[in-house]
Write an enzyme that holds these catalytic residues in place. Structure first.
Site, PDB file in Angstrom:
ATOM      1  N   CYS A   4      15.585  -7.147   9.289  1.00  0.00           N
ATOM      2  CA  CYS A   4      14.341  -6.491   9.719  1.00  0.00           C
ATOM      3  C   CYS A   4      13.361  -7.502  10.284  1.00  0.00           C
ATOM      4  O   CYS A   4      12.531  -7.170  11.131  1.00  0.00           O
ATOM      5  CB  CYS A   4      13.640  -5.825   8.540  1.00  0.00           C
ATOM      6  SG  CYS A   4      14.591  -4.575   7.709  1.00  0.00           S
TER       7      CYS A   4
ATOM      8  N   ALA B  35       0.815  -1.216   0.000  1.00  0.00           N
ATOM      9  CA  ALA B  35       0.000   0.000   0.000  1.00  0.00           C
ATOM     10  C   ALA B  35       0.851   1.268   0.000  1.00  0.00           C
ATOM     11  O   ALA B  35       0.311   2.372   0.066  1.00  0.00           O
ATOM     12  CB  ALA B  35      -0.946  -0.012   1.199  1.00  0.00           C
TER      13      ALA B  35
ATOM     14  N   GLY C  53       9.985   7.506   2.651  1.00  0.00           N
ATOM     15  CA  GLY C  53      11.398   7.373   3.025  1.00  0.00           C
ATOM     16  C   GLY C  53      11.901   5.952   2.896  1.00  0.00           C
ATOM     17  O   GLY C  53      13.095   5.697   3.016  1.00  0.00           O
TER      18      GLY C  53
ATOM     19  N   GLU D 172      12.061   3.298  17.191  1.00  0.00           N
ATOM     20  CA  GLU D 172      11.906   2.235  16.188  1.00  0.00           C
ATOM     21  C   GLU D 172      12.513   0.917  16.665  1.00  0.00           C
ATOM     22  O   GLU D 172      12.702  -0.016  15.883  1.00  0.00           O
ATOM     23  CB  GLU D 172      12.561   2.687  14.880  1.00  0.00           C
ATOM     24  CG  GLU D 172      11.944   3.958  14.294  1.00  0.00           C
ATOM     25  CD  GLU D 172      10.601   3.721  13.601  1.00  0.00           C
ATOM     26  OE1 GLU D 172      10.479   2.742  12.858  1.00  0.00           O
ATOM     27  OE2 GLU D 172       9.660   4.524  13.825  1.00  0.00           O
TER      28      GLU D 172
ATOM     29  N   HIS E 112      16.082   3.143   8.582  1.00  0.00           N
ATOM     30  CA  HIS E 112      16.543   2.596   9.865  1.00  0.00           C
ATOM     31  C   HIS E 112      18.057   2.375   9.747  1.00  0.00           C
ATOM     32  O   HIS E 112      18.548   2.051   8.655  1.00  0.00           O
ATOM     33  CB  HIS E 112      15.897   1.237  10.160  1.00  0.00           C
ATOM     34  CG  HIS E 112      14.441   1.312  10.506  1.00  0.00           C
ATOM     35  ND1 HIS E 112      13.505   0.436  10.001  1.00  0.00           N
ATOM     36  CD2 HIS E 112      13.758   2.147  11.330  1.00  0.00           C
ATOM     37  CE1 HIS E 112      12.307   0.726  10.493  1.00  0.00           C
ATOM     38  NE2 HIS E 112      12.434   1.771  11.290  1.00  0.00           N
TER      39      HIS E 112
HETATM   40  O1  SUG Z   1       8.736   0.460   8.664  1.00  0.00           O
HETATM   41  N1  SUG Z   1       7.795  -1.230   5.733  1.00  0.00           N
HETATM   42  C1  SUG Z   1       8.557  -1.212   6.974  1.00  0.00           C
HETATM   43  C2  SUG Z   1       9.879  -1.907   6.781  1.00  0.00           C
HETATM   44  C3  SUG Z   1      10.598  -2.076   8.081  1.00  0.00           C
HETATM   45  C4  SUG Z   1      11.967  -2.623   7.925  1.00  0.00           C
HETATM   46  N2  SUG Z   1      12.566  -2.813   9.190  1.00  0.00           N
HETATM   47  C5  SUG Z   1      13.846  -2.602   9.509  1.00  0.00           C
HETATM   48  N3  SUG Z   1      14.637  -1.904   8.711  1.00  0.00           N
HETATM   49  N4  SUG Z   1      14.279  -3.016  10.626  1.00  0.00           N
HETATM   50  C6  SUG Z   1       8.757   0.236   7.445  1.00  0.00           C
HETATM   51  O2  SUG Z   1       8.952   1.110   6.609  1.00  0.00           O
HETATM   52  C7  SUG Z   1       5.817  -0.863   4.370  1.00  0.00           C
HETATM   53  C8  SUG Z   1       4.354  -1.100   4.515  1.00  0.00           C
HETATM   54  C9  SUG Z   1       3.547  -0.692   3.330  1.00  0.00           C
HETATM   55  O3  SUG Z   1       3.988   0.155   2.545  1.00  0.00           O
HETATM   56  O4  SUG Z   1       2.470  -1.239   3.205  1.00  0.00           O
HETATM   57  C10 SUG Z   1       6.500  -0.887   5.741  1.00  0.00           C
HETATM   58  O5  SUG Z   1       5.900  -0.596   6.731  1.00  0.00           O
END
Ligand code: SUG
Length: 426
Positions: free
Chosen positions: A359, A19, A24, A174, A244
């Site tokens: 992640c 979605a 970022g 985070e 992150h």
């Molecule tokens: O927070 N993606 C997550 C990815 C998290 C990755 N985690 C680490 N780097 N530890 C975020 O951006 C995308 C969801 C969406 O677009 O539907 C999302 O939430």
């Protein structure tokens, strides 16, 4: 004290979809509107867990909360039965509704900051649940994650589970994705490094982790200030898509693998760390641009101590497809450092939302007594792994298109899948 690190992987949930919710996060933005494959996502996650089990490591898992989250939407004033709430929210505020559908809990590196027992004020492992205040959809995870972690780490003699900090940008937190621990071994006292952004630096991409939140986490766990470090992210890395720190750096035991542009002042950071840990090994990479690092997720690898000695780098298969990143891996393996093995895993469905191997997991260092205090239903053996795979095969949707999200059929399927998973966990 001898301790191991247990990786608790998030199981991608049945509503995994694209979605485009994370500004970022380049992958999330690029793949918006694509068809997702929740069953494949969960099976890829399970295959990664099995790969780590086969390396001889203790492997845990954390189940996803129910999505779409009708309960969260009730908090915004939508009323009625679950389907009425979901339909009304989809009609009134599609962006809010989509946020309530996200399967983002799969990225459990963002569940909490985990502070190892040898470093904390009371000798317990501390888990501080992340508020994920930077992204609406992710902020919805915090209370359910708090309940889950209290269930998994219920032994209060060994674990202290703290609730999330207030959900405000001043305290944007985070979790473990912005925390690193360096130590002679998992059971030895360590150095804790919190890597944070700075909201006021400008740039189109948000800097999610605040220094204040990191300081509060350190206080809650009773860390020794002399062995606690705060490092500012390099603004260029954030603006290149490193939302992150774990997109550009990973640490394990006394090894730190980091992109040369990960931190605002790497020389000072490494000098300070060496004072506390003289045998710190900083592994450098050459020829990998920030763009290569972000598109390949080379640094979002899991760096793990193998039971027989040595260290392995568990890499996303995307690294193979990036010539510069793969050349760097070969140089690291040939270099003078403890990393002796590269293990490639396919987590493409997660990668398309910006989540690599690192992640997907929450690392929890635990000695024997702490391990005994973990609810065994969340530690995998062959039988539990099979049971999870069967539930996924039977109940997870094969595909989700953007239009499917508003379909009551999908909501019903997600509820059935959630119930089947809870029954399998027992
Ligand atoms: O927070 N993606 C997550 C990815 C998290 C990755 N985690 C680490 N780097 N530890 C975020 O951006 C995308 C969801 C969406 O677009 O539907 C999302 O939430």
């Amino acid at each position: 004290m001898s301790a191991v690190e247990i990786n608790f992987d998030g199981l991608p949930g049945p509503t995994h979809n694209y979605a485009g919710l994370s500004v970022g996060n380049l992958a999330s933005q690029t793949n918006v509107g694509e068809v997702s494959h929740p069953r494949a996502a969960a099976l890829q996650g399970l295959a990664k867990m099995r790969t780590l089990m086969e390396l001889g490591l203790v492997q845990g898992f954390l189940p996803p909360p129910l999505r779409p989250a009708a309960q969260v939407l009730r908090g915004f004033g939508f009323r009625g039965g679950d389907d009425e709430v979901l339909a009304a929210a989809a009609e009134a505020d599609l962006a809010l509704f989509r946020a309530a559908c996200s399967a983002s809990s799969m990225w459990r590196a963002n569940a909490a900051s985990v502070l190892a027992a040898p470093d904390t004020g009371d000798g317990r492992v501390h888990l501080v649940v992340a508020n994920l205040a930077g992204m609406l959809h992710r902020s919805f995870e915090a209370q359910e994650t708090f309940a889950l972690l209290k269930r998994v780490f219920a032994d209060e003699d060994r674990f202290a589970v703290h609730g999330p900090l207030p959900s405000a940008r001043h305290f944007g937190d985070e979790g473990a994705a912005n925390h690193m621990r360096l130590a002679a071994s998992h059971g030895a006292p360590g150095l804790n490094i919190f890597v944070h952004g700075e909201a006021s630096r400008g740039g189109g991409f948000p800097e999610r982790q605040s220094l204040r939140a990191s300081q509060a986490v350190a206080r809650l766990a009773g860390l020794d200030p002399a062995r606690t470090f705060y490092a500012l992210q390099n603004a260029a890395a954030v603006q290149a898509g490193a939302f992150h720190n774990d997109v550009v750096a990973v640490a394990n035991a006394n090894v730190l693998l980091a992109h040369p542009q990960a931190f605002a002042d790497p020389a000072r950071l490494y000098r300070d760390l060496r004072e506390g840990l003289p045998n710190l090994k900083v592994v450098e990479t050459f020829g990998v641009s920030l763009a290569d690092a972000v598109s390949s997720y080379l640094f979002n690898s899991q760096l793990v101590s193998l039971p027989g000695g040595g260290t392995a780098l568990v890499l996303p298969s995307d690294v193979r497809e990036n010539a510069a990143a793969w050349a760097a891996v070969e140089a690291v393996l040939a270099g003078d450092n403890p990393i002796e093995r590269a293990v490639v895993v396919d987590v493409r469905e997660s990668m398309r939302n910006g989540g690599g191997p690192a992640c997907l997991r929450l690392r929890v260092p635990a000695d024997g007594a702490a391990q005994a205090g973990i609810d065994p239903r969340f530690i995998l053996d062959a039988a539990r792994w099979e049971a999870l795979a069967k539930v996924v095969e039977a109940y997870w949707p094969e595909t989700i298109t953007p239009a499917d999200l508003t379909s009551p059929d999908l909501w019903a399927q997600a509820r059935e899948a959630h119930a089947a998973l809870e029954a399998a966990i027992g």
